[in-house]
Scaffold this motif. Sequence first.
Motif, PDB file in Angstrom:
ATOM      1  N   UNK A 114       7.986  26.667 -36.536  1.00 36.99           N
ATOM      2  CA  UNK A 114       8.598  27.973 -36.810  1.00 36.99           C
ATOM      3  C   UNK A 114       8.983  28.103 -38.280  1.00 36.99           C
ATOM      4  N   UNK A 115       9.406  27.006 -38.907  1.00 33.14           N
ATOM      5  CA  UNK A 115       9.721  27.048 -40.336  1.00 33.14           C
ATOM      6  C   UNK A 115       8.458  27.317 -41.155  1.00 33.14           C
ATOM      7  N   UNK A 116       7.367  26.639 -40.808  1.00 29.05           N
ATOM      8  CA  UNK A 116       6.097  26.871 -41.505  1.00 29.05           C
ATOM      9  C   UNK A 116       5.620  28.299 -41.254  1.00 29.05           C
ATOM     10  N   UNK A 117       5.779  28.762 -40.012  1.00 32.12           N
ATOM     11  CA  UNK A 117       5.377  30.132 -39.676  1.00 32.12           C
ATOM     12  C   UNK A 117       6.162  31.139 -40.498  1.00 32.12           C
ATOM     13  N   UNK A 118       7.461  30.908 -40.652  1.00 31.24           N
ATOM     14  CA  UNK A 118       8.287  31.825 -41.439  1.00 31.24           C
ATOM     15  C   UNK A 118       7.863  31.818 -42.907  1.00 31.24           C
ATOM     16  N   UNK A 119       7.560  30.631 -43.441  1.00 26.37           N
ATOM     17  CA  UNK A 119       7.120  30.547 -44.841  1.00 26.37           C
ATOM     18  C   UNK A 119       5.785  31.266 -45.037  1.00 26.37           C
TER      19      UNK A 119
ATOM     20  N   UNK B  20      -6.690  39.436 -49.893  1.00 22.72           N
ATOM     21  CA  UNK B  20      -7.260  38.374 -49.065  1.00 22.72           C
ATOM     22  C   UNK B  20      -6.229  37.302 -48.705  1.00 22.72           C
ATOM     23  N   UNK B  21      -5.460  36.801 -49.655  1.00 19.28           N
ATOM     24  CA  UNK B  21      -4.417  35.836 -49.266  1.00 19.28           C
ATOM     25  C   UNK B  21      -3.374  36.441 -48.328  1.00 19.28           C
ATOM     26  N   UNK B  22      -3.055  37.717 -48.533  1.00 15.96           N
ATOM     27  CA  UNK B  22      -2.092  38.362 -47.632  1.00 15.96           C
ATOM     28  C   UNK B  22      -2.615  38.367 -46.205  1.00 15.96           C
ATOM     29  N   UNK B  23      -3.866  38.737 -46.030  1.00 20.47           N
ATOM     30  CA  UNK B  23      -4.447  38.775 -44.688  1.00 20.47           C
ATOM     31  C   UNK B  23      -4.509  37.379 -44.074  1.00 20.47           C
ATOM     32  N   UNK B  24      -4.929  36.399 -44.846  1.00 16.93           N
ATOM     33  CA  UNK B  24      -5.050  35.031 -44.332  1.00 16.93           C
ATOM     34  C   UNK B  24      -3.673  34.471 -43.958  1.00 16.93           C
ATOM     35  N   UNK B  25      -2.693  34.665 -44.821  1.00 13.17           N
ATOM     36  CA  UNK B  25      -1.353  34.139 -44.537  1.00 13.17           C
ATOM     37  C   UNK B  25      -0.737  34.796 -43.308  1.00 13.17           C
ATOM     38  N   UNK B  26      -0.911  36.101 -43.169  1.00 10.78           N
ATOM     39  CA  UNK B  26      -0.345  36.786 -42.004  1.00 10.78           C
ATOM     40  C   UNK B  26      -1.059  36.379 -40.712  1.00 10.78           C
ATOM     41  N   UNK B  27      -2.357  36.175 -40.771  1.00 10.28           N
ATOM     42  CA  UNK B  27      -3.094  35.733 -39.581  1.00 10.28           C
ATOM     43  C   UNK B  27      -2.697  34.306 -39.211  1.00 10.28           C
ATOM     44  N   UNK B  28      -2.553  33.428 -40.189  1.00  9.84           N
ATOM     45  CA  UNK B  28      -2.107  32.065 -39.909  1.00  9.84           C
ATOM     46  C   UNK B  28      -0.703  32.060 -39.305  1.00  9.84           C
ATOM     47  N   UNK B  29       0.153  32.914 -39.816  1.00 15.43           N
ATOM     48  CA  UNK B  29       1.499  33.034 -39.273  1.00 15.43           C
ATOM     49  C   UNK B  29       1.454  33.450 -37.807  1.00 15.43           C
TER      50      UNK B  29
END
Length: 120
Positions: free
Chosen positions: A49-54, A80-89
């Motif tokens: 959850x901490x990694x997800x929040x980051x 592109x980084x915004x999309x990747x980070x939000x999908x990983x989250x």
Amino acid sequence: MRDLDRMIDEALDQEERELLARIGPEPGFFGQAFGLFGGRLGWVNALMMAVQAALFLGGVYAAFMFFDAAEPVAQLRWGLPAAVLLILSLMIKLSLWPQIHADRLMRELKRIELQLARRG
């Protein structure tokens, strides 16, 4: 489903009903969600959850920079980084749902085990 619960309740004797009443009802959504942070794997779920929040915060920042950028190349560098980070989250958060369902199943199995132990 409610008929099945009613039939099970009728089949139980008074002592078993009192025992199940002391155990209490199934916890609600927030009780189940916060229950992920207890037990042997609680620290793993807390870390996830901490990694997800980051990742989410990084994705929101990159999305903000994407909408602030005026040039197409800068938009690509942030979009592109915004999309990747939000999908990983989202993927990390969704990986915790099976654990909630496994906890529910284990709780029900323990109730059945308790009932069998009292009968045998």
